[in-house]
Design an enzyme around this catalytic site. Structure first.
Site, PDB file in Angstrom:
ATOM      1  N   ARG A 101      -3.984 -10.037   4.687  1.00 44.78           N
ATOM      2  CA  ARG A 101      -4.169 -10.377   3.497  1.00 44.78           C
ATOM      3  C   ARG A 101      -2.920  -9.722   3.088  1.00 44.78           C
ATOM      4  NH1 ARG A 101      -6.114  -6.743  -0.278  1.00 44.78           N
ATOM      5  NH2 ARG A 101      -8.148  -7.685  -1.130  1.00 44.78           N
TER       6      ARG A 101
ATOM      7  N   LYS B  28       1.241  -1.253  -0.045  1.00 36.32           N
ATOM      8  CA  LYS B  28      -0.049   0.094  -0.208  1.00 36.32           C
ATOM      9  C   LYS B  28       0.762   1.197  -0.073  1.00 36.32           C
ATOM     10  CE  LYS B  28      -4.946  -1.941   0.874  1.00 36.32           C
ATOM     11  NZ  LYS B  28      -5.355  -2.479   2.541  1.00 36.32           N
TER      12      LYS B  28
HETATM   13  N1  HH2 Z   1      -7.450  -3.818   1.260  1.00 36.28           N
HETATM   14  C1  HH2 Z   1      -7.612  -4.225  -0.345  1.00 36.28           C
HETATM   15  C2  HH2 Z   1      -9.189  -4.525  -0.862  1.00 36.28           C
HETATM   16  N2  HH2 Z   1      -9.679  -5.567   0.803  1.00 36.28           N
HETATM   17  N3  HH2 Z   1     -10.060  -5.952   2.555  1.00 36.28           N
HETATM   18  C3  HH2 Z   1      -9.430  -5.936   4.022  1.00 36.28           C
HETATM   19  N4  HH2 Z   1     -10.316  -6.270   4.900  1.00 36.28           N
HETATM   20  N5  HH2 Z   1      -8.538  -5.454   4.407  1.00 36.28           N
HETATM   21  C4  HH2 Z   1      -6.915  -4.221   3.089  1.00 36.28           C
HETATM   22  O1  HH2 Z   1      -7.210  -3.760   3.686  1.00 36.28           O
HETATM   23  C5  HH2 Z   1      -7.704  -4.463   1.815  1.00 36.28           C
HETATM   24  C6  HH2 Z   1      -9.248  -5.105   1.915  1.00 36.28           C
HETATM   25  C7  HH2 Z   1      -7.177  -2.747  -0.917  1.00 36.28           C
HETATM   26  O2  HH2 Z   1      -6.398  -3.695  -2.243  1.00 36.28           O
HETATM   27  P1  HH2 Z   1      -5.621  -4.944  -2.890  1.00 36.28           P
HETATM   28  O3  HH2 Z   1      -7.590  -5.402  -2.975  1.00 36.28           O
HETATM   29  O4  HH2 Z   1      -4.773  -5.391  -3.446  1.00 36.28           O
HETATM   30  O5  HH2 Z   1      -6.022  -3.490  -4.387  1.00 36.28           O
HETATM   31  P2  HH2 Z   1      -7.719  -2.780  -5.001  1.00 36.28           P
HETATM   32  O6  HH2 Z   1      -8.419  -2.687  -4.560  1.00 36.28           O
HETATM   33  O7  HH2 Z   1      -7.017  -1.615  -6.155  1.00 36.28           O
HETATM   34  O8  HH2 Z   1      -8.457  -4.421  -5.587  1.00 36.28           O
END
Ligand code: HH2
Length: 281
Positions: free
Chosen positions: A258, A224
């Site tokens: 995660r 992040k």
């Molecule tokens: N972060 C993201 C998405 N879902 N869910 C939980 N529970 N906690 C988190 O910190 C979290 C989440 C964002 O990361 P990512 O899925 O890699 O990116 P994007 O939202 O661009 O798909």
């Protein structure tokens, strides 16, 4: 806490740190967007994560990165459901669906998912609490200030840990009112969701306090932007920073991390858990 069937064995979150592998079947996720669209690409990535030791696979069909465009329900289901179905058939690890939409969650649960990862903590869709309760699913309740579109517009807190703690307590009450049992709830401080660098750092340091709420804690620091801010590096160069955040989180009591990088995170978790001593590795 409800046990999860992982690789044929019952595992209770908290008994050892669990690694949730991120599988975004989107075009625009901030790190893995565009890589795993289509069931074949998603399955190949899941296979790799499985071999690397993943405990939970989290499938997402809509990016929630700051400023992301919302995706409609039909499109999200078209992206997510075939992958969930294929994963459940192929692997003996729990599948989680990363959605705030009740209909998407319900169809994913019918397809065999067992966890709903709701970044809105049951707030964005009034159907969600009932869906989770009826299916007996585990739910992740995450803190977010604002919406993905607005959340990074100068977020301000007096005391970020106290505010997140209060929010999570209220969302647990809301989940209970829907009939979701307390042993089906995990909490998440929402790293990067309406937080500036010092807020994210305070929340990671605040893990022991958030753990006192009495629920398994999931933390998602993977690649992040707070890591990018510290190191002045793009998402593609944030692996080491992620592992530092993962290790500290586990050491301070996180139960689930995660991540995009499963092999590296599994290794970091085992060492951090050994240092923490209270969890076998
Ligand atoms: N972060 C993201 C998405 N879902 N869910 C939980 N529970 N906690 C988190 O910190 C979290 C989440 C964002 O990361 P990512 O899925 O890699 O990116 P994007 O939202 O661009 O798909």
């Amino acid at each position: 806490m409800v046990s999860l069937k992982i690789r044929g064995s019952e595992v209770v979150p908290g008994s050892r740190p669990l690694v949730m592998g991120i599988l975004n079947v989107t075009a625009d996720s901030f790190y893995d967007g565009g890589r795993y669209q289509g069931v074949d690409a998603a399955l190949a990535r899941a296979e790799q994560m499985y071999e690397e030791g993943v405990d939970i696979i989290d499938v997402g069909g809509e990016s929630t990165r700051p400023g992301a465009e919302p995706v409609d329900e039909a499109e999200e289901m078209r992206r997510v459901l075939p992958t969930v179905e294929a994963l459940v058939k192929r692997f003996d690890v729990p599948v989680s669906v990363d959605t705030y939409k009740g209909r998407v969650a319900e169809e994913a649960l019918f397809a065999g998912a067992s966890i709903v990862n709701d970044v809105s903590a049951l707030r964005f869709d009034e159907r969600m609490g009932d869906v989770v309760a009826r299916h007996g699913a585990v739910v992740v309740l995450m803190h977010m200030k604002g919406t993905p579109r607005t959340m990074q517009h100068n977020p301000v807190y007096d005391d970020v840990v106290a505010e997140v703690e209060k929010f999570l307590r209220e969302r647990v009450d809301a989940a209970s009112a829907f009939g979701i049992p307390s042993d089906h709830i995990m909490l998440d401080p929402g790293i990067g969701f309406g937080k500036r660098l010092h807020h994210n750092l305070a929340l990671l340091r605040g893990i022991p306090r958030l753990k006192r709420l009495g629920f398994p804690l999931l933390v998602g620091p993977s690649r992040k932007s707070f890591i990018g801010e510290i190191l002045d590096l793009p998402a593609s160069e944030r692996l080491e920073g992620t592992l530092a955040a993962v290790s500290v989180s586990v050491f301070l009591g996180a139960d689930v991390v995660r991540v995009h990088d499963v092999r590296e995170a599994c290794r970091a978790c085992r060492v951090a858990a050994a240092l923490r001593e209270d969890a076998p590795c």
